[in-house]
Design an enzyme around this catalytic site. Structure first.
Site, PDB file in Angstrom:
ATOM      1  N   GLU A  35      20.401  35.402  21.187  1.00 58.37           N
ATOM      2  CA  GLU A  35      19.307  34.621  20.945  1.00 58.37           C
ATOM      3  C   GLU A  35      18.103  35.077  21.658  1.00 58.37           C
ATOM      4  O   GLU A  35      18.003  35.791  22.657  1.00 58.37           O
ATOM      5  CB  GLU A  35      19.543  33.459  21.622  1.00 58.37           C
ATOM      6  CG  GLU A  35      18.512  32.233  21.279  1.00 58.37           C
ATOM      7  CD  GLU A  35      18.756  30.878  21.905  1.00 58.37           C
ATOM      8  OE1 GLU A  35      19.938  30.689  22.278  1.00 58.37           O
ATOM      9  OE2 GLU A  35      17.934  29.819  21.523  1.00 58.37           O
TER      10      GLU A  35
ATOM     11  N   GLU B 294      22.478  22.621  16.500  1.00 62.69           N
ATOM     12  CA  GLU B 294      22.445  21.500  17.448  1.00 62.69           C
ATOM     13  C   GLU B 294      21.336  20.587  16.798  1.00 62.69           C
ATOM     14  O   GLU B 294      20.548  19.999  17.864  1.00 62.69           O
ATOM     15  CB  GLU B 294      22.189  21.785  18.820  1.00 62.69           C
ATOM     16  CG  GLU B 294      23.490  22.937  19.286  1.00 62.69           C
ATOM     17  CD  GLU B 294      23.340  22.706  20.995  1.00 62.69           C
ATOM     18  OE1 GLU B 294      22.362  22.723  21.693  1.00 62.69           O
ATOM     19  OE2 GLU B 294      24.269  23.426  21.622  1.00 62.69           O
TER      20      GLU B 294
ATOM     21  N   GLU C 224      29.347  28.268  20.271  1.00 62.78           N
ATOM     22  CA  GLU C 224      28.913  28.601  21.682  1.00 62.78           C
ATOM     23  C   GLU C 224      29.661  27.956  22.579  1.00 62.78           C
ATOM     24  O   GLU C 224      30.224  26.540  22.759  1.00 62.78           O
ATOM     25  CB  GLU C 224      27.541  27.489  21.814  1.00 62.78           C
ATOM     26  CG  GLU C 224      26.151  28.283  21.115  1.00 62.78           C
ATOM     27  CD  GLU C 224      25.077  27.823  21.337  1.00 62.78           C
ATOM     28  OE1 GLU C 224      24.499  27.077  22.661  1.00 62.78           O
ATOM     29  OE2 GLU C 224      24.136  27.504  20.419  1.00 62.78           O
TER      30      GLU C 224
HETATM   31  O1  AHR Z   1      22.921  29.076  24.622  1.00 59.28           O
HETATM   32  C1  AHR Z   1      21.991  28.475  25.202  1.00 59.28           C
HETATM   33  C2  AHR Z   1      21.567  27.306  24.219  1.00 59.28           C
HETATM   34  O2  AHR Z   1      22.659  26.366  24.411  1.00 59.28           O
HETATM   35  C3  AHR Z   1      21.423  27.516  23.177  1.00 59.28           C
HETATM   36  O3  AHR Z   1      20.002  27.850  22.743  1.00 59.28           O
HETATM   37  C4  AHR Z   1      21.662  26.092  22.682  1.00 59.28           C
HETATM   38  O4  AHR Z   1      21.990  26.165  21.107  1.00 59.28           O
HETATM   39  C5  AHR Z   1      22.541  25.505  23.298  1.00 59.28           C
HETATM   40  O5  AHR Z   1      22.285  24.146  23.853  1.00 59.28           O
END
Ligand code: AHR
Length: 504
Positions: free
Chosen positions: A27, A173, A292
């Site tokens: 990210e 999310e 994730e």
């Molecule tokens: O991985 C860190 C954050 O965690 C990401 O940006 C988000 O999608 C999640 O809440």
């Protein structure tokens, strides 16, 4: 010493080991991209500015897919900012992480990095501040051969061949109030369905992931999946799941039992998806993209973005230092993902470099492996063939968060033709070792070729840049084979891999 046994039998097949179980996530957050992947001044940097030492470690980690560019970041991202001549790329504020995004790295650089690292790129589109048209534009830019406005822009930017990206996440999310443009399940479900339909009109064979709710603890969880899948069932392939775990209030026993929660979470999403399937009388099944998952000490100060007038480029954010107990939990979470290989068709360890990551870097300097690197790398390298569910008979201990939990958890993988069997096991006891008997009467011809255990008398031990040569895990000398199976001692708070091959 407490005793436990696991029975492994070639008949207990859950499904194939999927390479996509060993995905990760990059990210635009903190130092993941800038000074993590990308560090033009680094001695190992290539012509694009990507660190060679990090590419080597990503290959060693055995990562299959890498999700990009977020995360929360994607919900405010204009992908066009990151393509074309660098001097023309705008600098923007990233509202998700209160940072400044220089747009030095964008989709073309990321895809070049992914090819170099030998990973499959998995792209997320912005369904927070944007919608169908921008998703279509990005798809056209990436995947159309040429002869259209956006595909010719890609070619003009130096990528003659299409990027050929198959897996796409429809937002991130979207039920989280922290998410830019967050939505109700109905709002998101409609937008995701229409975006998916339009993307498939451009390219029918895409693999599309609808956002599940952002965690098992969300008030939206469950109902969100039901409504979103009700809208999107025919046009998506997977629904996402996200979960992070950490030790809270010194309750190590509950933390070590976190995979029980992951098991339950996966089974709940599967049940919801199958309820939608039944109601629609559909043949098709929706699978999970657990895109994730990790240990994340979310309440620590380093997880808080900067504030006020401070909008730094690549600040130190979410740089958790992982200890041995964290690594045992990561190894056990992988056991849970493998055990559900029939329905979990992809997963992404969040994240890859510096940000809650197995790989750490110093800007312009050293890189090193965190404790969590090792169970991931060994599982990715050695899990092969079919996943076998194992029957576990282990004493339980009480945990405050999850009630009584078995001290031992395990899963096996087996390649029938090659005759390779691998058992991954954990001892969640904080009190003492467990003597484990592995019943292998179904595999009379296999002998132990490797027994490795990750543990430490001090489970709070973490690696630093100075520990590059520390070998983790270590050989477990207690493993012995007889006609019935293998006996091995599992130290407290430990992760173990036993590899067996055909003799002769
Ligand atoms: O991985 C860190 C954050 O965690 C990401 O940006 C988000 O999608 C999640 O809440």
């Amino acid at each position: 010493m407490q005793l436990a046994s696991v029975t492994v039998d070639p008949a207990f097949v859950v499904g194939p080991v999927r390479r996509r179980t060993f995905g990760s996530f990059v990210e635009h957050l903190g130092r993941c991209v800038y000074t993590g992947l990308h560090d033009p001044g680094h001695p190992t940097a290539d012509a694009d500015g990507f660190r060679g030492d990090v590419v080597d470690m990503v290959r060693e980690l055995g990562v299959s897919t890498v999700r990009y560019p977020g995360g929360n970041f994607v919900s405010g991202y204009r992908w066009e900012d990151g393509v074309g001549p660098r001097v023309d790329r705008p600098v923007r504020l990233d509202l998700a992480w209160h940072s400044t995004e220089p747009n030095t790295v964008g989709v073309d650089e990321f895809v070049r990095w992914a090819r170099k690292a030998g990973v499959e790129p998995m792209m997320a589109v912005n369904l927070g501040t944007r919608g169908i048209q921008e998703a279509l534009d990005l798809l056209e830019y990436c995947n159309v051969r040429g002869g259209t406005a956006w595909s010719d822009r890609r070619r003009a930017n130096g990528a003659e061949q299409p990027h050929g990206i198959r897996m796409w996440c429809l937002g991130n999310e979207m039920d989280g109030p922290w998410q830019l443009g967050h939505k109700t399940a109905h709002e998101y479900g409609r937008l995701a369905a229409e975006t998916a339909r339009a993307m498939r009109q451009l390219q029918p064979d895409l693999e599309l992931v609808a956002c599940g709710s952002s965690g098992p603890g969300m008030p939206t969880f469950g109902e969100w999946e039901r409504i979103v899948l009700g809208e999107t069932y025919d046009v998506v392939d997977l629904v996402s799941a996200h979960a992070y775990y950490c030790e809270e209030d010194g309750d190590l026993a509950s933390f070590l039992a976190s995979p029980v929660d992951m098991d339950h979470f996966i089974e709940s999403v599967v049940a919801t998806a199958d309820a939608v399937r039944a109601a629609r009388k559909a043949d098709k099944r929706i699978h999970l993209s657990f895109d994730e998952w990790n240990v994340w000490y979310v309440k620590r100060a380093e997880s808080r973005p900067p504030s006020g007038d401070d909008w730094p480029v690549a600040p130190v954010l979410l740089e958790d230092r992982y200890n041995v107990a964290d690594a045992v939990v990561v190894g056990n979470l992988l056991i849970s993902l493998l055990r559900h290989t029939d329905r979990v068709h992809a997963a992404s360890l969040a994240q890859l470099v510096n940000v809650i990551a197995p790989i750490m870097t110093e800007p312009g300097g050293r890189s090193w492996r965190q404790t969590t690197f090792h169970p991931f790398a060994l599982t990715a390298r050695h899990a092969a063939g079919e996943v076998l569910r194992v029957a576990i008979d282990a004493p339980a201990h009480d945990t405050a968060r999850f009630g009584p939990v078995p001290l031992v958890d395990a899963v096996a993988t087996y390649e029938p033709d090659a005759g390779g069997l691998v058992l991954f096991a954990v001892n969640r006891s904080t009190a003492g070792p467990v003597g484990l008997t592995v019943d292998l009467r179904g595999f009379p011809a296999l002998r132990v070729v490797e027994a490795l255990t990750l543990s430490n008398p001090d489970h709070t031990w973490s690696a630093t840049a100075d520990d590059a040569k520390t070998v983790l895990p270590r050989r477990n000398p207690s493993a012995t084979r007889d006609a019935d199976g293998v006996r091995v001692e599992l130290p407290p708070v430990s992760w173990t891999m036993l590899r067996l091959e055909r003799s002769g």
